[in-house]
Design a protein around this motif. Structure first.
Motif, mmCIF file in Angstrom:
data_model
loop_
_atom_site.group_PDB
_atom_site.id
_atom_site.type_symbol
_atom_site.label_atom_id
_atom_site.label_comp_id
_atom_site.label_asym_id
_atom_site.label_seq_id
_atom_site.Cartn_x
_atom_site.Cartn_y
_atom_site.Cartn_z
ATOM 1 N N PRO A 193 62.680 -22.238 17.518
ATOM 2 C CA PRO A 193 61.928 -22.426 18.762
ATOM 3 C C PRO A 193 62.094 -21.310 19.781
ATOM 4 N N ALA A 194 63.179 -20.534 19.696
ATOM 5 C CA ALA A 194 63.385 -19.449 20.659
ATOM 6 C C ALA A 194 62.869 -18.105 20.146
ATOM 7 N N LEU A 195 62.339 -18.057 18.944
ATOM 8 C CA LEU A 195 61.816 -16.807 18.382
ATOM 9 C C LEU A 195 60.508 -16.433 19.056
ATOM 10 N N MET A 196 60.386 -15.146 19.418
ATOM 11 C CA MET A 196 59.143 -14.640 19.986
ATOM 12 C C MET A 196 58.682 -13.431 19.183
ATOM 13 N N GLY A 197 57.376 -13.219 19.132
ATOM 14 C CA GLY A 197 56.820 -12.101 18.394
ATOM 15 C C GLY A 197 56.270 -11.040 19.337
ATOM 16 N N GLU A 198 56.668 -9.784 19.122
ATOM 17 C CA GLU A 198 56.121 -8.640 19.868
ATOM 18 C C GLU A 198 55.133 -7.942 18.945
ATOM 19 N N LEU A 199 53.974 -7.555 19.462
ATOM 20 C CA LEU A 199 52.833 -7.261 18.594
ATOM 21 C C LEU A 199 52.445 -5.792 18.452
ATOM 22 N N SER A 200 53.222 -4.853 18.990
ATOM 23 C CA SER A 200 52.860 -3.448 18.772
ATOM 24 C C SER A 200 52.941 -3.116 17.282
ATOM 25 N N TYR A 201 52.001 -2.299 16.821
ATOM 26 C CA TYR A 201 51.972 -1.823 15.429
ATOM 27 C C TYR A 201 51.771 -2.935 14.402
ATOM 28 N N ARG A 202 51.485 -4.144 14.829
ATOM 29 C CA ARG A 202 51.342 -5.246 13.878
ATOM 30 C C ARG A 202 50.053 -5.053 13.080
ATOM 31 N N PRO A 203 50.152 -4.851 11.739
ATOM 32 C CA PRO A 203 48.930 -4.695 10.938
ATOM 33 C C PRO A 203 48.204 -6.018 10.768
ATOM 34 N N GLY A 204 46.883 -5.936 10.661
ATOM 35 C CA GLY A 204 46.077 -7.120 10.402
ATOM 36 C C GLY A 204 45.800 -7.978 11.605
ATOM 37 N N LEU A 205 46.153 -7.492 12.794
ATOM 38 C CA LEU A 205 45.980 -8.294 14.005
ATOM 39 C C LEU A 205 44.520 -8.381 14.433
#
Length: 260
Positions: free
Chosen positions: A209-221
């Motif tokens: 529940p405390a995990l967060m995603g940072e989206l720079s360079y994320r392929p397929g976004l």
């Protein structure tokens, strides 16, 4: 820090929802950059293409009002945290302790006791803008190294001090790191830069529940839109709607070209 990160991640989703859900107008409000490096090749205190006034100008023109600063070495973040120009521009520095004194530290930090001692010393000193709020970004090129003794100690230290952890790792390493410190607040840099399937990202968000995603360079976004522009891919749009307060955006200024 938990409340701050919640507010910032909620704001980030507002940006995505404005663009992807309603799409009539683009978001033009303040931004939080969750992945900013001020490394010594950008400015080493004496020379470099991006001195503090240059950085302040670029952040201001981009609408950035706060950022996670993590730099190689930590002197870059310390400089920004102490800058009167940054403060007068109304920009908030959220300082993280980076594990790298130089490039050689990228590949062996997880077993290097001197890195752990350096983190303790930096944490004790703090910065001109206040206490450190996290550690990282760090890299694990082999997920088995998440079980390195220093990696374990740093995860437990972060949990004990309620620090966030910015980790550039694969999905298997998320499980390994969290096993050492189950209450950790982990920010997954790039949310799987190798293209981890969205279903796997969803399962990790549900598990931690405390995990967060940072989206720079994320392929397929993003995918091609009907009028030639980029739009959120349907599976990512669905995931953002399902977890509206669990994602962050960042510039990842790991090389000077990213400042330009």
């Amino acid at each position: 820090m938990k409340k701050t990160m919640h507010r910032l991640s909620t704001f980030v989703f507002a940006l995505f929802s404005c663009v992807a859900v309603f799409a009539q107008t683009l978001y033009t409000g303040p931004l939080f950059d969750a992945h900013l490096h001020y490394n010594d090749e950008a400015w080493n205190g004496k020379v470099g293409p991006h001195d503090v006034p240059d950085v302040v100008g670029r952040l201001s023109r981009s609408g950035v009002k706060a950022f996670i600063g993590n730099s190689r070495p930590n002197a870059g973040t310390i400089t920004l945290a102490a800058s009167a120009e940054v403060k007068s521009a109304g920009i908030k520095v959220v300082p993280f302790i980076r594990l790298y004194r130089n490039r050689a530290d990228y590949t062996g930090w997880f077993a290097d006791e001197s890195i752990y001692q350096m983190v303790l010393a930096e944490y004790a000193k703090g910065t001109a803008s206040g206490a450190y709020k996290g550690i990282g970004e760090f890299h694990l090129y082999d997920n088995a190294n998440a079980n390195g003794e220093v990696a374990k100690k740093l995860m437990r230290f972060a949990q004990d001090k309620q620090l966030s952890v910015l980790a550039h790792v694969d999905d298997s390493a998320i499980d390994l790191l969290m096993a050492h410190a189950p209450q950790s607040r982990l920010i997954w840099a790039h949310t799987g830069i190798g293209g981890v399937p969205v279903a796997r990202v969803r399962s990790l968000l549900a598990k931690y529940p405390a995990l967060m995603g940072e989206l720079s360079y994320r392929p397929g976004l993003t995918c091609a839109g009907a009028q030639g522009g980029a739009v959120l891919c349907p599976e990512w749009r669905a995931l953002l709607l399902e977890y509206p307060d669990r994602f962050l955006i960042g510039s990842d200024t790991w090389v000077n070209q990213r400042w330009q």
